[in-house]
Design a protein around this motif. Structure first.
Motif, PDB file in Angstrom:
ATOM      1  N   MET A 138       0.884  -1.170   0.000  1.00 25.40           N
ATOM      2  CA  MET A 138       0.000   0.000   0.000  1.00 25.40           C
ATOM      3  C   MET A 138       0.916   1.213   0.000  1.00 25.40           C
ATOM      4  O   MET A 138       1.657   1.444   0.955  1.00 25.40           O
ATOM      5  N   ALA A 139       0.892   1.973  -1.100  1.00 25.02           N
ATOM      6  CA  ALA A 139       1.909   2.992  -1.329  1.00 25.02           C
ATOM      7  C   ALA A 139       1.297   4.363  -1.577  1.00 25.02           C
ATOM      8  O   ALA A 139       0.248   4.482  -2.210  1.00 25.02           O
ATOM      9  N   PHE A 140       1.991   5.383  -1.115  1.00 20.68           N
ATOM     10  CA  PHE A 140       1.682   6.761  -1.475  1.00 20.68           C
ATOM     11  C   PHE A 140       2.347   7.087  -2.807  1.00 20.68           C
ATOM     12  O   PHE A 140       3.518   6.742  -3.032  1.00 20.68           O
ATOM     13  N   ALA A 141       1.609   7.774  -3.665  1.00 26.18           N
ATOM     14  CA  ALA A 141       2.188   8.371  -4.865  1.00 26.18           C
ATOM     15  C   ALA A 141       2.441   9.855  -4.550  1.00 26.18           C
ATOM     16  O   ALA A 141       2.913  10.185  -3.464  1.00 26.18           O
ATOM     17  N   THR A 142       2.135  10.763  -5.473  1.00 26.30           N
ATOM     18  CA  THR A 142       2.238  12.201  -5.230  1.00 26.30           C
ATOM     19  C   THR A 142       0.924  12.851  -5.655  1.00 26.30           C
ATOM     20  O   THR A 142      -0.042  12.162  -6.008  1.00 26.30           O
ATOM     21  N   VAL A 143       0.891  14.170  -5.677  1.00 24.56           N
ATOM     22  CA  VAL A 143      -0.323  14.873  -6.102  1.00 24.56           C
ATOM     23  C   VAL A 143      -0.577  14.721  -7.596  1.00 24.56           C
ATOM     24  O   VAL A 143      -1.671  15.038  -8.077  1.00 24.56           O
ATOM     25  N   HIS A 144       0.408  14.254  -8.335  1.00 23.58           N
ATOM     26  CA  HIS A 144       0.305  14.178  -9.789  1.00 23.58           C
ATOM     27  C   HIS A 144      -0.385  12.885 -10.215  1.00 23.58           C
ATOM     28  O   HIS A 144       0.053  11.787  -9.835  1.00 23.58           O
ATOM     29  N   GLY A 145      -1.410  12.999 -11.023  1.00 17.37           N
ATOM     30  CA  GLY A 145      -2.057  11.807 -11.549  1.00 17.37           C
ATOM     31  C   GLY A 145      -1.095  10.921 -12.306  1.00 17.37           C
ATOM     32  O   GLY A 145      -1.225   9.688 -12.299  1.00 17.37           O
ATOM     33  N   THR A 146      -0.094  11.527 -12.971  1.00 13.55           N
ATOM     34  CA  THR A 146       0.899  10.741 -13.706  1.00 13.55           C
ATOM     35  C   THR A 146       1.682   9.822 -12.780  1.00 13.55           C
ATOM     36  O   THR A 146       2.100   8.737 -13.199  1.00 13.55           O
ATOM     37  N   SER A 147       1.878  10.222 -11.542  1.00 10.73           N
ATOM     38  CA  SER A 147       2.613   9.371 -10.600  1.00 10.73           C
ATOM     39  C   SER A 147       1.809   8.122 -10.263  1.00 10.73           C
ATOM     40  O   SER A 147       2.379   7.040 -10.074  1.00 10.73           O
ATOM     41  N   VAL A 148       0.506   8.267 -10.180  1.00 15.73           N
ATOM     42  CA  VAL A 148      -0.367   7.125  -9.910  1.00 15.73           C
ATOM     43  C   VAL A 148      -0.396   6.183 -11.105  1.00 15.73           C
ATOM     44  O   VAL A 148      -0.256   4.957 -10.961  1.00 15.73           O
ATOM     45  N   TYR A 203      -7.525   1.094  -5.523  1.00 17.53           N
ATOM     46  CA  TYR A 203      -7.302   2.529  -5.341  1.00 17.53           C
ATOM     47  C   TYR A 203      -7.520   2.936  -3.887  1.00 17.53           C
ATOM     48  O   TYR A 203      -8.440   2.455  -3.218  1.00 17.53           O
ATOM     49  N   ALA A 204      -6.675   3.857  -3.430  1.00 18.97           N
ATOM     50  CA  ALA A 204      -6.809   4.418  -2.090  1.00 18.97           C
ATOM     51  C   ALA A 204      -6.973   5.929  -2.162  1.00 18.97           C
ATOM     52  O   ALA A 204      -6.122   6.627  -2.735  1.00 18.97           O
ATOM     53  N   THR A 219     -13.765  16.650   3.462  1.00 21.76           N
ATOM     54  CA  THR A 219     -15.161  16.236   3.278  1.00 21.76           C
ATOM     55  C   THR A 219     -15.320  15.451   1.987  1.00 21.76           C
ATOM     56  O   THR A 219     -15.963  14.388   1.953  1.00 21.76           O
ATOM     57  N   ARG A 220     -14.731  15.959   0.921  1.00 18.82           N
ATOM     58  CA  ARG A 220     -14.818  15.268  -0.366  1.00 18.82           C
ATOM     59  C   ARG A 220     -14.112  13.911  -0.328  1.00 18.82           C
ATOM     60  O   ARG A 220     -14.600  12.940  -0.912  1.00 18.82           O
ATOM     61  N   ALA A 221     -12.993  13.847   0.364  1.00 26.44           N
ATOM     62  CA  ALA A 221     -12.271  12.578   0.467  1.00 26.44           C
ATOM     63  C   ALA A 221     -13.113  11.530   1.194  1.00 26.44           C
ATOM     64  O   ALA A 221     -13.200  10.370   0.772  1.00 26.44           O
ATOM     65  N   GLY A 222     -13.738  11.933   2.291  1.00 26.04           N
ATOM     66  CA  GLY A 222     -14.604  11.013   3.018  1.00 26.04           C
ATOM     67  C   GLY A 222     -15.786  10.554   2.189  1.00 26.04           C
ATOM     68  O   GLY A 222     -16.187   9.384   2.239  1.00 26.04           O
ATOM     69  N   ARG A 223     -16.330  11.474   1.409  1.00 28.67           N
ATOM     70  CA  ARG A 223     -17.468  11.135   0.554  1.00 28.67           C
ATOM     71  C   ARG A 223     -17.062  10.130  -0.528  1.00 28.67           C
ATOM     72  O   ARG A 223     -17.775   9.152  -0.790  1.00 28.67           O
ATOM     73  N   LEU A 224     -15.904  10.359  -1.165  1.00 27.49           N
ATOM     74  CA  LEU A 224     -15.431   9.444  -2.196  1.00 27.49           C
ATOM     75  C   LEU A 224     -15.165   8.059  -1.612  1.00 27.49           C
ATOM     76  O   LEU A 224     -15.528   7.034  -2.204  1.00 27.49           O
ATOM     77  N   PHE A 225     -14.567   8.012  -0.446  1.00 29.81           N
ATOM     78  CA  PHE A 225     -14.295   6.741   0.232  1.00 29.81           C
ATOM     79  C   PHE A 225     -15.578   5.955   0.473  1.00 29.81           C
ATOM     80  O   PHE A 225     -15.622   4.724   0.300  1.00 29.81           O
ATOM     81  N   ALA A 226     -16.640   6.657   0.829  1.00 33.45           N
ATOM     82  CA  ALA A 226     -17.909   5.991   1.136  1.00 33.45           C
ATOM     83  C   ALA A 226     -18.667   5.559  -0.102  1.00 33.45           C
ATOM     84  O   ALA A 226     -19.447   4.599  -0.057  1.00 33.45           O
ATOM     85  N   GLU A 227     -18.452   6.260  -1.211  1.00 35.24           N
ATOM     86  CA  GLU A 227     -19.289   6.041  -2.389  1.00 35.24           C
ATOM     87  C   GLU A 227     -18.920   4.804  -3.187  1.00 35.24           C
ATOM     88  O   GLU A 227     -19.781   4.202  -3.842  1.00 35.24           O
ATOM     89  N   HIS A 228     -17.638   4.415  -3.176  1.00 35.64           N
ATOM     90  CA  HIS A 228     -17.182   3.334  -4.055  1.00 35.64           C
ATOM     91  C   HIS A 228     -16.918   2.065  -3.265  1.00 35.64           C
ATOM     92  O   HIS A 228     -16.036   2.035  -2.408  1.00 35.64           O
ATOM     93  N   PRO A 229     -17.624   0.990  -3.517  1.00 33.13           N
ATOM     94  CA  PRO A 229     -17.388  -0.275  -2.814  1.00 33.13           C
ATOM     95  C   PRO A 229     -15.950  -0.753  -3.024  1.00 33.13           C
ATOM     96  O   PRO A 229     -15.422  -0.724  -4.132  1.00 33.13           O
ATOM     97  N   GLY A 230     -15.336  -1.170  -1.941  1.00 35.14           N
ATOM     98  CA  GLY A 230     -13.992  -1.724  -2.032  1.00 35.14           C
ATOM     99  C   GLY A 230     -12.877  -0.710  -2.078  1.00 35.14           C
ATOM    100  O   GLY A 230     -11.697  -1.087  -2.125  1.00 35.14           O
ATOM    101  N   LEU A 231     -13.202   0.584  -2.080  1.00 36.13           N
ATOM    102  CA  LEU A 231     -12.163   1.597  -2.117  1.00 36.13           C
ATOM    103  C   LEU A 231     -11.433   1.647  -0.773  1.00 36.13           C
ATOM    104  O   LEU A 231     -12.004   1.353   0.276  1.00 36.13           O
ATOM    105  N   TYR A 232     -10.177   2.057  -0.833  1.00 31.66           N
ATOM    106  CA  TYR A 232      -9.353   2.212   0.363  1.00 31.66           C
ATOM    107  C   TYR A 232      -9.170   3.695   0.683  1.00 31.66           C
ATOM    108  O   TYR A 232      -9.426   4.570  -0.139  1.00 31.66           O
ATOM    109  N   LEU A 233      -8.688   3.951   1.910  1.00 26.80           N
ATOM    110  CA  LEU A 233      -8.243   5.280   2.297  1.00 26.80           C
ATOM    111  C   LEU A 233      -6.974   5.118   3.114  1.00 26.80           C
ATOM    112  O   LEU A 233      -6.904   4.257   3.996  1.00 26.80           O
ATOM    113  N   GLN A 234      -5.960   5.943   2.813  1.00 22.25           N
ATOM    114  CA  GLN A 234      -4.706   5.877   3.560  1.00 22.25           C
ATOM    115  C   GLN A 234      -4.272   7.283   3.958  1.00 22.25           C
ATOM    116  O   GLN A 234      -4.461   8.245   3.208  1.00 22.25           O
ATOM    117  N   SER A 235      -3.712   7.384   5.163  1.00 25.57           N
ATOM    118  CA  SER A 235      -3.191   8.657   5.629  1.00 25.57           C
ATOM    119  C   SER A 235      -2.245   8.402   6.799  1.00 25.57           C
ATOM    120  O   SER A 235      -1.867   7.253   7.079  1.00 25.57           O
TER     121      SER A 235
END
Length: 449
Positions: A138-148, A203-204, A219-235
């Motif tokens: 389980m890895a952190f990327a960066t703010v750049h979508g290209t890194s993901v 995806y996390a 708030t948006r991060a929490g909402r996205l985490f709740a909306e998609h089945p099987g999604l992860y959250l890391q911090s």
């Protein structure tokens, strides 16, 4: 009864150990050990495991068998917290957490706007994980979508299990790494659609930590985490005392640092928080109740002078715990070296970490903390056949010390205290050799029975 022999059936032979449950709770019944065992693999998944004598009578005579006798086979290691974008700043001198971010992390992560740089680091990173026997991360990327994109693609090419996501960071960070609540959410959603559930990739949602995301972004991060089945959250949470004081100033109404995440709907199954050093019993009870997991990161906690993890309190509350190397503040990709430091951290905290407990945390414990124990972490039938082959004779010192070991527990302890990447003879992903180890051809034999 003889097992059928399609071309997709293969086997490995050696000393085999895996865990069925937590040895801290169930003792010897928690593990299964074969001094001479055979693991049969079909289509990349475990077909059957048993003593070599019994399995040889079942297997077809023309099966391809990798012979690792004299070596120890374990499920692939699970790294529950690591920063791939910090690979190039590992072993950087002299800072604690907040200064580390400013001096080393943010400048290094700025380079990941370049897709070629991101792809090169991602390729090295995945190879280094596999070279050290880690098959899931389980890895952190960066703010750049290209890194993901780069990291997911590198893992996909190697058929690894990997969880990552775009870092969300819209305040208290350099302008060159800042997104917005709106752009971070939109880009995260696009990445979820592109990668989540593809092959072995997940995806996390990834707010870096509460200080670098505004309330709207949280708030948006929490909402996205709740909306998609099987999604992860890391911090990250409660890593450093200065960090905790900062969070308290930013969120004065929150009961605690962890409570900030809870208030934004970011605790639950498949949420993983690194460090968790400066928590109280109320925080731990809340993590247990919600199913959130902790990643114990001993090498980075020592390197940054952050503090000592309290494993006993986490266990007492029934919290899921995995091990994280936390490269680049963590000082090694090696899970063996990370377990070495975990033992020392707990010694300083007047706690014990047995070898069986340690290897459980690095395999099935990590899988459970990621809610992936139905797929990885053990050799139960149907599980994905990821495994690491450890050589107890890898160095002269290991070989000499092993000659004086009287039990499996002692041999495991010696491996985690004296072992490193040199002890990893081979790594297999979905049953197939990762192809990164010269020892694979030198020390193992592929034979027909």
């Amino acid at each position: 009864m003889t097992l059928p022999a399609p071309q997709t059936l293969r086997a490995v032979r050696g000393e085999i150990l895996h865990f069925l449950s937590d040895p801290a709770a169930y003792g010897a019944a928690a593990s299964e050990h074969f001094a001479d065992g055979i693991l049969a693999i079909r289509d990349g998944h475990v077909a059957e495991l048993g003593p070599a004598e019994d399995m040889l009578a079942k297997l077809p005579s023309d099966i391809v068998l990798d012979d690792y006798r004299g070596k120890l086979i374990l499920p692939g290691f699970v790294d529950t917290h690591i920063h791939y974008a910090q690979t190039d700043i590992i072993a950087s001198y002299g800072e604690q957490l907040l200064a580390w971010l400013e001096r080393y992390t943010f400048p290094a992560e700025a380079r990941f706007a370049d897709p070629d740089h991101a792809a090169a680091v991602a390729s090295f990173f995945c190879d280094e994980l596999l070279r050290n026997g880690t098959t899931t991360a389980m890895a952190f990327a960066t703010v750049h979508g290209t890194s993901v994109d780069a990291l997911f693609e590198a893992a996909r090419q190697r058929r690894m299990r990997l969880i990552t996501g775009k870092v969300l960071m819209d305040r208290n960070c350099p302008d060159f790494l800042r997104d917005t609540a709106e752009s971070g959410d939109a880009e995260s959603r696009a990445l979820v659609e592109r990668w989540h559930g593809r092959d072995r990739l997940l995806y996390a949602v990834t707010p870096r930590f509460a200080a670098t995301s505004s309330p709207e972004q949280m708030t948006r991060a929490g909402r996205l985490f709740a909306e998609h089945p099987g999604l992860y959250l890391q911090s990250h949470v409660a890593e450093n005392r200065c960090e905790i004081e900062w969070i308290a100033r930013l969120y004065p109404d929150a009961r605690s640092y962890l409570n900030v995440y809870d208030g934004f709907g970011q605790l639950g199954p498949r949420s993983v928080y690194a460090h968790c050093i400066w928590l109280d019993d109320a925080d731990r009870a809340r993590m247990a109740a919600t199913g959130a997991a902790m990643s114990f990161c001993p090498t980075s906690n020592l390197f940054l002078g952050s503090g000592l993890f309290d494993l006993a309190s986490a266990r007492a509350q029934g919290i899921r715990v995995g091990i994280g190397t936390d490269v680049g503040a963590g000082t090694s990709f090696s899970m063996l070296q990370t377990l070495n430091e975990a033992y020392k951290v707990l010694q300083l905290n007047n706690q014990r970490l047995s070898a069986t407990d340690a290897f459980y945390l690095a395999t099935l414990g990590g899988a459970r903390s990621l809610y992936l124990d139905a797929q990885i972490g053990s050799f139960l039938s149907g599980h994905e056949a990821d495994f690491v082959v450890l050589d107890p004779q890898a160095t002269p010192l290991l070989a000499r010390r092993m000659a004086n070991c009287a039990s499996l527990d002692e041999r495991l302890f010696v491996l985690m205290m004296l072992g490193d990447d040199r002890a990893v003879a081979a790594t297999h992903v979905m049953g197939e050799p990762a192809g990164l180890h010269p020892a694979l051809s030198k020390n193992s034999k592929t034979v027909n029975l």
